[in-house]
Write an enzyme that holds these catalytic residues in place. Structure first.
Site, PDB file in Angstrom:
ATOM      1  N   SER A   1       0.805  -1.229   0.000  1.00 31.98           N
ATOM      2  CA  SER A   1       0.000   0.000   0.000  1.00 31.98           C
ATOM      3  C   SER A   1       0.835   1.275   0.000  1.00 31.98           C
ATOM      4  CB  SER A   1      -0.950   0.006   1.195  1.00 31.98           C
ATOM      5  OG  SER A   1      -0.228   0.003   2.410  1.00 31.98           O
TER       6      SER A   1
ATOM      7  N   LYS B   1      -6.564   3.576   8.687  1.00 32.45           N
ATOM      8  CA  LYS B   1      -5.607   4.513   8.089  1.00 32.45           C
ATOM      9  C   LYS B   1      -6.160   5.938   8.071  1.00 32.45           C
ATOM     10  CE  LYS B   1      -3.394   1.063   5.104  1.00 32.45           C
ATOM     11  NZ  LYS B   1      -3.211   0.570   3.727  1.00 32.45           N
TER      12      LYS B   1
END
Length: 841
Positions: free
Chosen positions: A731, A774
């Protein structure tokens, strides 16, 4: 010193003082000796003697309590029995002792003591004729006349009557018959008193009866009592051969070596009542047919087993466990959905997904009573309340709660139990838990299921497969029980910080519910609803003594903690409470610290007066108690040079922001990566370099001297702080591209942007996981814009409304859109992109 002619015993005899039993002439009894005097007698007289005379000793009953025995010689009983030591066996376990087998010869009286140490030696006078125990009845003296003859005849008739009530096929009874026929009648009282089950006090009375007439009078009532007891048993139970064997149970001691009759009215096995009670419990436990069959089989074995056998205790423990298990006991569920919702809301703030799942279960239980218990797995960072919400669910349903900590368990026997063939075997944690809660539908919390170990003793995660499979756990078989137990009504809740370490097969059996970290607003609400009242209570303070305003709580959350849960936040409140408790205990009123009004040095010093007003904690007081702030929320200071970008990472502890730094220098086109990176992350960096080199002309990217190949004569160094933390995953791809694009173009990335997403060689942005954690981390860090993959747009619906309102979300399908959003005023070359290019994955 004989009382007439015939066989005589020595006039000087060593005396054996016995606590446990009385030796009568004509009987053989086994004695265990461990006192110093008796040990010396055996070692110095019996073991060293070479003649038959040396094996003859006197046996005196010691009436003193053995627990209060001292080294002093007790007052000796006036009458003893001379006996011959037939066998001597020594042993050192559990302590040094000898076991003697002694056959009684005749009575004697003690005339005087010759010595007390190392063993007792006494002058004795023989009281009985030895011939009466060796001469057959036909050769003995003719039967006495008068009262003695009548007593003798009566005693003999009673013995014959007793014999007639017993089964001659039993060997012990046949031996009894032979003795009755062979012994003279004057020997019968002693022999029968030792055979029938009587107390030591009664045997002492027979021993003390020196005259034959008195002896018959003492022994006859004992014999009569046995007959009456046997009549009563026959009347109530219709005694048969099997029961007679039980009535005539063989015990240590008696007229033959190692044997004695038990003809008492309490002549069943000592644990007969216990076994009968256990049998009633087995039938009343309402267990399954297979389990009942096994229990009855074990019970049958138990009845035939002597208590001294080691297997007796094992079988008894097994049956006790089987009886205690809740085969059919259950608690009734509280199905009031409105009350359940109120209770869950009072116990926990937020956690809407978990609460909704519990309410759904309750609703279905209302419609269908035979619903199997769900198998849930709460996955989320530490400190968010996974364990406590499990306890709250149990209280909401009105069920028993049991927690099983699985962290560090590396033996499958912890789950399934040990087989009963092993020493020290015991059932597994599941069966033990059911025994503890005593119902078959509790809430079982399997804590830290992601931290199971694996060792040579097996894999406990594999053992859990049967427990957590709804299609199998209706017949869970524990190795110790070895019969199926129904776990289908148990509500299993597992907790984990990550699903990465849970084996796929085990994860497949559980319904995973993500428990994300809390937003700042949720933490403030939790603090004032639960944490602060709890800490005040634990530190003996009241809201009238300490007040923490909401803005102070927000400052603690943003500047002193950075976590997904609230554990660290609770510790900070604890520190504040302790500091205030010191002031309250000293009698000082903590001054309300204000920047405009400095602390008055003339503050009252009366230590007995408690604070009148609540102590209000503001930012200055907070700094005094907790020290300077630990975290800075703004990230703009770190983005002052080209080649720095902010990414978003997911950890089991929640989301984190991740900085990526890049620098270049003259070299040979090498790429250096530092920061403890995994293979996937290294590949992402190579992907980013390759894509940027392929599109360098489009975006006007150059090397240090202006060449269109950014790597020509240039070395690149990429670093991911913090260096000690291991990092991996795809990511960070878009962050690395943005960081390198900033380095090659010389432009600054926007200071309030964070991003996440996987990249491909064609410049597509692929979706990633952990979006909610996140984004919450970005929100905590003060970021204003978050760049996400287009296909993660659906995950934004899970975010709280206030977070969605505070942040500007940019969803990107390709790297052109990422670069355009990451730089102020867009990025050169993005206008020449191909808008039709989008992910087909």
């Amino acid at each position: 010193m004989a009382s007439g002619g015939g066989i005589q015993i020595p006039s000087r005899l060593p005396l054996l003082l016995t606590h446990e039993g009385v030796l009568l002439p004509g009987s053989t009894v086994r004695f265990s000796v461990d006192s110093p005097r008796n040990m010396h007698l055996v070692s110095q007289r019996l073991l060293k003697g070479t003649s038959l005379k040396s094996t003859i000793i006197g046996v005196i009953p010691n009436t003193r309590d053995p627990e209060h025995d001292t080294d002093d010689l007790p007052t000796l009983h006036k009458i003893g029995t001379a006996g011959i030591a037939v066998q001597v066996v020594g042993s050192n376990w559990p302590k040094p002792h000898y076991t003697l087998l002694i056959t009684g010869l005749c009575r004697f009286s003690v005339s005087g003591l010759l010595k007390e140490r190392p063993f007792v030696l006494a002058e004795v006078q023989q009281l009985d004729k030895l011939e009466q125990y060796t001469t057959p009845a036909t050769e003995g003296v003719p039967a006495e006349e008068g009262e003695l003859g009548e007593l003798s005849h009566k005693f003999y008739q009673a013995a014959v009557q007793l014999l007639g009530m017993l089964d001659m096929s039993v060997p012990v009874v046949a031996k009894f018959r032979r003795l009755l026929d062979s012994l003279p009648r004057e020997a019968l009282p002693d022999v029968l008193a030792s055979m029938i089950r009587t107390s030591n006090k009664e045997k002492l009375q027979v021993l003390d009866a020196v005259t034959l007439e008195e002896r018959f009078k003492k022994a006859l009532p004992m014999l009569t009592r046995q007959i009456e007891g046997l009549k009563l048993i026959k009347k109530t139970r219709k005694i048969g051969p099997d029961n007679e064997k039980r009535v005539l149970s063989v015990r240590k001691g008696g007229v033959f070596p190692g044997r004695q009759f038990n003809l008492d009215e309490e002549d069943e096995d000592e644990d007969g009542d216990d076994t009968a009670a256990l049998e009633r419990k087995v039938h009343g436990a309402k267990m399954s047919e297979a389990a009942l069959r096994v229990c009855l089989k074990e019970l049958k074995r138990l009845k035939k087993m002597p208590q001294s056998m080691p297997e007796y205790a094992l079988t008894r423990n097994y049956l006790d466990l089987m009886v205690e298990l809740p085969w059919s006991k259950s608690t009734k569920d509280c199905l009031d959905i409105r009350a359940a919702r109120t209770l869950l809301d009072n116990d926990h703030y937020a956690m809407d997904k978990l609460k909704r799942r519990v309410l759904e279960y309750l609703a279905v239980r209302q419609l269908k009573t035979s619903l199997k218990g769900p198998i849930l797995c709460f996955v989320g960072p530490p400190g968010v309340g996974k364990t406590s919400v499990g306890r709250s669910i149990a209280r909401t349903l009105g069920r028993e709660f049991h927690r099983i900590a699985l962290g560090g368990v590396c033996d499958q026997s912890d789950i399934r139990g040990h087989r009963r063939t092993y020493v020290g075997s015991m059932p597994g944690r599941i069966i033990n838990g059911l025994k503890t809660v005593a119902v078959n539908n509790p809430v079982f919390l399997l804590d830290e299921v992601d931290k199971l170990g694996k060792s040579l003793q097996g894999d406990p995660a594999a053992a859990l497969l049967e427990v957590l499979d709804p299609e199998q756990n209706h017949s869970f078989t524990d190795h110790y029980l070895n019969v199926a137990f129904d776990l289908s009504q148990v509500l299993f809740i597992a907790t984990a910080n990550t699903t990465a370490t849970i084996p796929p097969a085990l994860l497949d059996r559980m319904e995973v519910l993500q428990v994300p970290g809390y937003t700042q607003e949720e933490k403030v609400e939790i603090a004032h609803r639960h944490l602060i009242p709890n800490q005040l209570d634990q530190h003996g303070l009241t809201p009238q003594q300490l007040h923490i305003p909401q803005d102070t709580t927000q400052h603690i959350i943003s500047s002193y903690t950075r976590e997904a849960g609230v554990r660290s936040l609770e510790r900070k409140f604890g520190a504040i409470c302790r500091a205030v408790a010191v002031k309250v205990a000293e009698g000082h009123r903590v001054p309300k610290t204000d920047a405009s009004s400095p602390e008055d040095p003339t503050q009252q010093d009366d230590k007995a007066v408690p604070p009148e007003l609540p102590i209000v904690i503001d930012h200055v007081a907070l700094k005094d108690i907790l020290g300077p702030p630990l975290f800075e929320m703004e990230v703009s200071e770190r983005l002052t040079l080209p080649g720095v970008a902010v990414g978003l990472a997911w950890t089991p502890l929640g989301g984190e922001i991740l900085f990526v730094e890049a620098s270049r220098m003259e070299g040979e086109g090498q790429l250096t990566l530092t920061g403890q990176l995994g293979d996937v992350m290294k590949e992402s960096a190579h992907l980013a370099i390759s894509w940027l080199r392929a599109n360098a002309k489009t975006y006007q990217l150059t090397n240090m001297v202006g060449s269109p190949d950014p790597l020509e004569a240039t070395d690149i160094h990429l670093h991911f702080p913090a260096g000690a933390v291991t990092k991996d995953g795809p990511s960070a791809g878009v962050t690395i591209v943005t960081c390198l694009a900033s380095l090659f173009s010389g432009r600054l990335v926007r200071s309030d942007v964070a991003m996440t997403g996987e990249i491909t060689l064609r410049g597509l942005v692929l979706p990633v996981g952990g979006i909610k954690d996140k984004v919450l981390a970005a929100h905590r860090a003060g970021v204003k814009r978050v760049i996400l993959p287009k296909r993660n747009e659906k995950d934004l619906e899970e975010l709280p409304a206030n977070v969605r309102a505070d942040l500007d979300f940019v969803t990107a399908a390709n790297l052109d859109q990422v670069l355009n959003a990451a730089f102020d005023g867009g990025f050169p070359g993005t206008a020449s992109t191909h808008p039709q290019l989008s992910s087909k994955l």
